[in-house]
Design a protein around this motif. Structure first.
Motif, PDB file in Angstrom:
ATOM      1  N   LYS A 167       0.824  -1.207   0.000  1.00  0.00           N
ATOM      2  CA  LYS A 167       0.000   0.000   0.000  1.00  0.00           C
ATOM      3  C   LYS A 167       0.859   1.258   0.000  1.00  0.00           C
ATOM      4  N   LEU A 168       1.884   1.289   0.850  1.00  0.00           N
ATOM      5  CA  LEU A 168       2.735   2.471   0.968  1.00  0.00           C
ATOM      6  C   LEU A 168       3.659   2.645  -0.236  1.00  0.00           C
ATOM      7  N   ALA A 169       3.999   1.511  -0.893  1.00  0.00           N
ATOM      8  CA  ALA A 169       4.970   1.564  -1.990  1.00  0.00           C
ATOM      9  C   ALA A 169       4.364   1.976  -3.315  1.00  0.00           C
ATOM     10  N   THR A 170       3.061   1.893  -3.444  1.00  0.00           N
ATOM     11  CA  THR A 170       2.421   2.192  -4.728  1.00  0.00           C
ATOM     12  C   THR A 170       2.741   3.603  -5.201  1.00  0.00           C
ATOM     13  N   SER A 171       3.394   3.670  -6.349  1.00  0.00           N
ATOM     14  CA  SER A 171       3.813   4.937  -6.977  1.00  0.00           C
ATOM     15  C   SER A 171       4.807   5.733  -6.127  1.00  0.00           C
ATOM     16  N   LYS A 172       5.490   5.042  -5.202  1.00  0.00           N
ATOM     17  CA  LYS A 172       6.458   5.712  -4.323  1.00  0.00           C
ATOM     18  C   LYS A 172       7.855   5.144  -4.534  1.00  0.00           C
ATOM     19  N   ASN A 173       8.806   5.639  -3.757  1.00  0.00           N
ATOM     20  CA  ASN A 173      10.200   5.199  -3.840  1.00  0.00           C
ATOM     21  C   ASN A 173      10.483   4.169  -2.743  1.00  0.00           C
ATOM     22  N   VAL A 174      11.002   3.011  -3.169  1.00  0.00           N
ATOM     23  CA  VAL A 174      11.259   1.915  -2.235  1.00  0.00           C
ATOM     24  C   VAL A 174      12.742   1.594  -2.207  1.00  0.00           C
ATOM     25  N   VAL A 175      13.266   1.404  -1.004  1.00  0.00           N
ATOM     26  CA  VAL A 175      14.644   0.941  -0.837  1.00  0.00           C
ATOM     27  C   VAL A 175      14.617  -0.393  -0.108  1.00  0.00           C
ATOM     28  N   LEU A 224      19.528   8.219  -1.100  1.00  0.00           N
ATOM     29  CA  LEU A 224      18.426   7.669  -1.895  1.00  0.00           C
ATOM     30  C   LEU A 224      17.094   8.188  -1.380  1.00  0.00           C
ATOM     31  N   ARG A 225      16.260   8.658  -2.276  1.00  0.00           N
ATOM     32  CA  ARG A 225      14.890   9.016  -1.886  1.00  0.00           C
ATOM     33  C   ARG A 225      14.149   7.743  -1.521  1.00  0.00           C
ATOM     34  N   ALA A 226      13.426   7.789  -0.407  1.00  0.00           N
ATOM     35  CA  ALA A 226      12.755   6.570   0.055  1.00  0.00           C
ATOM     36  C   ALA A 226      11.507   6.898   0.856  1.00  0.00           C
ATOM     37  N   ASP A 227      10.383   6.362   0.406  1.00  0.00           N
ATOM     38  CA  ASP A 227       9.142   6.464   1.176  1.00  0.00           C
ATOM     39  C   ASP A 227       8.906   5.207   2.005  1.00  0.00           C
ATOM     40  N   VAL A 228       9.495   4.110   1.553  1.00  0.00           N
ATOM     41  CA  VAL A 228       9.368   2.824   2.248  1.00  0.00           C
ATOM     42  C   VAL A 228      10.724   2.125   2.203  1.00  0.00           C
ATOM     43  N   THR A 234      28.132  -1.544  -0.146  1.00  0.00           N
ATOM     44  CA  THR A 234      27.919  -0.437   0.786  1.00  0.00           C
ATOM     45  C   THR A 234      26.791  -0.823   1.735  1.00  0.00           C
ATOM     46  N   GLU A 235      26.545   0.009   2.731  1.00  0.00           N
ATOM     47  CA  GLU A 235      25.456  -0.243   3.676  1.00  0.00           C
ATOM     48  C   GLU A 235      24.851   1.072   4.134  1.00  0.00           C
ATOM     49  N   VAL A 236      23.779   0.957   4.909  1.00  0.00           N
ATOM     50  CA  VAL A 236      23.045   2.152   5.347  1.00  0.00           C
ATOM     51  C   VAL A 236      23.741   2.786   6.547  1.00  0.00           C
ATOM     52  N   SER A 237      23.922   4.085   6.489  1.00  0.00           N
ATOM     53  CA  SER A 237      24.507   4.802   7.633  1.00  0.00           C
ATOM     54  C   SER A 237      23.458   5.607   8.390  1.00  0.00           C
ATOM     55  N   GLU A 238      22.366   5.992   7.685  1.00  0.00           N
ATOM     56  CA  GLU A 238      21.341   6.802   8.357  1.00  0.00           C
ATOM     57  C   GLU A 238      20.009   6.715   7.611  1.00  0.00           C
ATOM     58  N   LEU A 239      18.940   6.721   8.373  1.00  0.00           N
ATOM     59  CA  LEU A 239      17.588   6.857   7.820  1.00  0.00           C
ATOM     60  C   LEU A 239      17.073   8.234   8.224  1.00  0.00           C
ATOM     61  N   ARG A 240      16.768   9.066   7.247  1.00  0.00           N
ATOM     62  CA  ARG A 240      16.299  10.425   7.536  1.00  0.00           C
ATOM     63  C   ARG A 240      14.786  10.503   7.407  1.00  0.00           C
ATOM     64  N   GLU A 241      14.199  11.309   8.266  1.00  0.00           N
ATOM     65  CA  GLU A 241      12.738  11.396   8.292  1.00  0.00           C
ATOM     66  C   GLU A 241      12.257  12.820   8.048  1.00  0.00           C
ATOM     67  N   GLN A 242      10.983  12.873   7.693  1.00  0.00           N
ATOM     68  CA  GLN A 242      10.286  14.148   7.588  1.00  0.00           C
ATOM     69  C   GLN A 242       8.925  13.962   8.233  1.00  0.00           C
ATOM     70  N   GLU A 243       8.676  14.700   9.302  1.00  0.00           N
ATOM     71  CA  GLU A 243       7.448  14.562  10.086  1.00  0.00           C
ATOM     72  C   GLU A 243       7.278  13.132  10.592  1.00  0.00           C
ATOM     73  N   GLY A 244       8.397  12.534  11.000  1.00  0.00           N
ATOM     74  CA  GLY A 244       8.375  11.208  11.605  1.00  0.00           C
ATOM     75  C   GLY A 244       8.404  10.046  10.639  1.00  0.00           C
ATOM     76  N   LYS A 245       8.253  10.327   9.349  1.00  0.00           N
ATOM     77  CA  LYS A 245       8.215   9.257   8.353  1.00  0.00           C
ATOM     78  C   LYS A 245       9.473   9.269   7.479  1.00  0.00           C
ATOM     79  N   LEU A 246       9.838   8.089   7.005  1.00  0.00           N
ATOM     80  CA  LEU A 246      11.045   7.944   6.208  1.00  0.00           C
ATOM     81  C   LEU A 246      11.013   8.847   4.973  1.00  0.00           C
ATOM     82  N   LYS A 247      12.143   9.490   4.711  1.00  0.00           N
ATOM     83  CA  LYS A 247      12.245  10.356   3.533  1.00  0.00           C
ATOM     84  C   LYS A 247      13.474  10.034   2.691  1.00  0.00           C
ATOM     85  N   GLU A 248      14.595   9.691   3.360  1.00  0.00           N
ATOM     86  CA  GLU A 248      15.833   9.392   2.636  1.00  0.00           C
ATOM     87  C   GLU A 248      16.611   8.281   3.339  1.00  0.00           C
ATOM     88  N   VAL A 249      17.334   7.508   2.524  1.00  0.00           N
ATOM     89  CA  VAL A 249      18.262   6.509   3.041  1.00  0.00           C
ATOM     90  C   VAL A 249      19.667   6.950   2.641  1.00  0.00           C
TER      91      VAL A 249
END
Length: 501
Positions: free
Chosen positions: A231-239, A321-325, A298-313
């Motif tokens: 549901k969250l990934a539909t038409s969004k950016n997934v990592v 990387l832009r990421a909604d999910v 490589t690997e993930v160093s940080e998950l960044r949020e906007q208003e509590g929700k994932l925005k970038e990896v």
């Protein structure tokens, strides 16, 4: 073997050593046509996932799946073969029922319970699960992510009532008191046992980077997880973090739904340790041709949020990387922490140690599934962990038979599969520690068979668009025959018919 039309359905007609047999024509696991499988020494092996059925009785002898096949009477009159059932509609009933595609959540536990009932055990059977649902097809969670629990349930609620199998959902065991034979649950509830099967599986590893607590970061453990991701990934950016079986299957499923799909992995090639570099690169190319982007080594160093929700990896390479999910598939650890003070032997990695009868060091306590190490006959009884669906089924059956003192030892050949973009890779054997890969076919065309060798011996095989080669090899290995590296290097397949080593 021949598939024959009965007017109200079809049957599989078999002739072996001059004798005729008739049985259901489809594997009850996923409906594979058994006529395309492998016939060997009184049994048929499914071409897709390796389940085996006795041609005399129809009984399932190796897994996955739970149901046996219907068997029909065969009569020979004046050189003609007649297939007969007690009632004509029995044939149609069985054939339609076997088309239903269902497997289970707790494969080892459910097979154990069903085997106990099949063998005449009439006392109380209680299954306990942390999940809120009755047993369902866990592998489906990453292959068909919008499935609901009822769609992938193995057995309906009525089944458990009919066979008097109690299922306690949302119950977590906190400790096992082996002296008093009591299982202690997290909420304080206690239950006595006579025989105990521990099949708690694995717990997925979580990310440990900065921002790991932000919303929309998932481990796929339940249907609700999978449904929410879709549901969250539909038409969004997934990592996807981790090019594991789960990670790659999720990536494949989401490509047609998401705006973008990216995979982050520590290795340079997906599946390198399991399938080898050449096969891994062929699979990677298939994904890239389907718009999946890879960020390797490589690997993930940080998950960044906007208003509590994932925005970038943010990656350690510096790439953002832009990421909604985000879906995490970086491996798992055995869910056995509650056993540390129990007296039940576990190894340094947390796996429960069992013998060939799935018995722990404690009398009456058995263990099965992803959380155990057991002696694998195929590899000279080396203690291994094989966290796959088919093996969990067999563990459950062997444990049940030995709870009833049948003295049955496990000797099955590991068989697994993955499905991505409508294509399946099938695999049999145990290739851990392979030192070479012999490939026949065309990797670029994704039509190949890969033989994994250790020294001079073939220890595993994988294929794509090459059925039923993996099932054939599984039968050779199951018969205890050795396949030499030289046998597969020449391209001569005579060893498949018993003319080789």
């Amino acid at each position: 073997m021949r598939e024959v039309d009965l007017g109200c359905g079809k049957a599989l007609l078999i002739k072996e050593n001059g004798e005729f047999y008739a049985m259901g024509h489809k594997c009850p696991h996923y409906g594979a046509p058994l006529v395309k499988g492998v016939l060997s020494k009184g049994r048929v092996r499914c071409p897709w996932h390796g389940a085996c059925f006795n041609i005399s009785t129809g009984d399932i002898e190796d897994f996955p799946g739970l149901d046996s096949l219907p068997r029909f009477q065969v009569k020979i009159e004046k050189e003609k073969v007649y297939i007969r059932a007690s009632k004509q509609n029995d044939i149609l009933h069985f054939l339609l029922r076997n088309c239903v595609r269902i497997t289970v959540l707790s494969a080892a536990g459910l097979v154990c319970a069903e085997t106990l009932r099949q063998e005449g055990f009439s006392d109380r059977i209680v299954m306990c699960t942390m999940d809120r649902h009755l047993p369902y097809d866990r592998p489906k969670l990453s292959k068909s992510m919008d499935s609901h629990p009822e769609q992938i349930a193995l057995r309906p609620k009525e089944f458990f009532c009919t066979y008097d199998i109690e299922v306690l959902t949302e119950m977590q065991v906190a400790a096992v008191d082996i002296k008093n034979k009591i299982a202690v649950f997290k909420d304080g509830f206690k239950m006595e046992y006579n025989k105990l099967l521990i099949a708690t599986g694995n717990t997925p590893k979580a990310l440990s980077c900065k921002g790991k607590e932000v919303e929309n970061v998932f481990n796929i453990r339940t249907p609700e997880d999978a449904n929410r991701v879709v549901k969250l990934a539909t038409s969004k950016n997934v990592v996807i973090v981790g090019a594991s079986f789960l990670g790659m299957e999720v990536a494949a499923y989401l490509t047609e739904r998401a705006h973008s799909v990216s995979v982050v992995e520590l290795e340079e090639v997906p599946f390198k340790k399991f399938f080898g570099e050449r096969v891994g690169r062929a699979v990677m190319k298939m994904f890239e041709n389907n718009r999946v982007k890879f960020y390797m080594q490589t690997e993930v160093s940080e998950l960044r949020e906007q208003e509590g929700k994932l925005k970038e990896v943010v990656l350690k390479s510096g790439k953002v990387l832009r990421a909604d999910v985000c879906v995490v598939g970086i491996g798992a650890v055995p869910a056995t922490g509650f056993l540390k003070q129990s007296g039940i032997n576990i190894d340094s990695k947390g796996f429960i140690i069992v013998n060939k009868m799935m018995q722990t060091n404690i009398p009456g306590v058995f263990a099965a599934g992803d959380a155990v190490t057991f002696p694998l006959a195929l590899r000279n009884n080396k203690k291994v962990n094989v966290p796959h669906w088919q093996m969990a089924h067999m563990h459950g059956r062997i444990a049940a038979l030995n709870m009833l003192a049948h003295g049955m030892e496990i000797s099955t050949v590991p068989y697994l599969w993955t499905a991505m973009f409508g294509k399946s890779i099938r695999y049999a054997g145990h290739g851990e520690g392979f030192d070479d890969v012999v490939i026949q076919g065309d990797l670029d065309e994704l039509k190949f068979v890969a033989f994994y060798t250790k020294s001079d011996e073939v220890v595993a095989v994988a294929s794509m668009n090459y059925d039923p080669i993996v099932s054939k090899v599984a039968e050779v290995l199951a018969a205890g025959r050795t396949i030499r590296k030289r046998d597969v290097e020449t391209g001569d397949m005579s060893w498949l018919t018993g003319k080789g080593s």
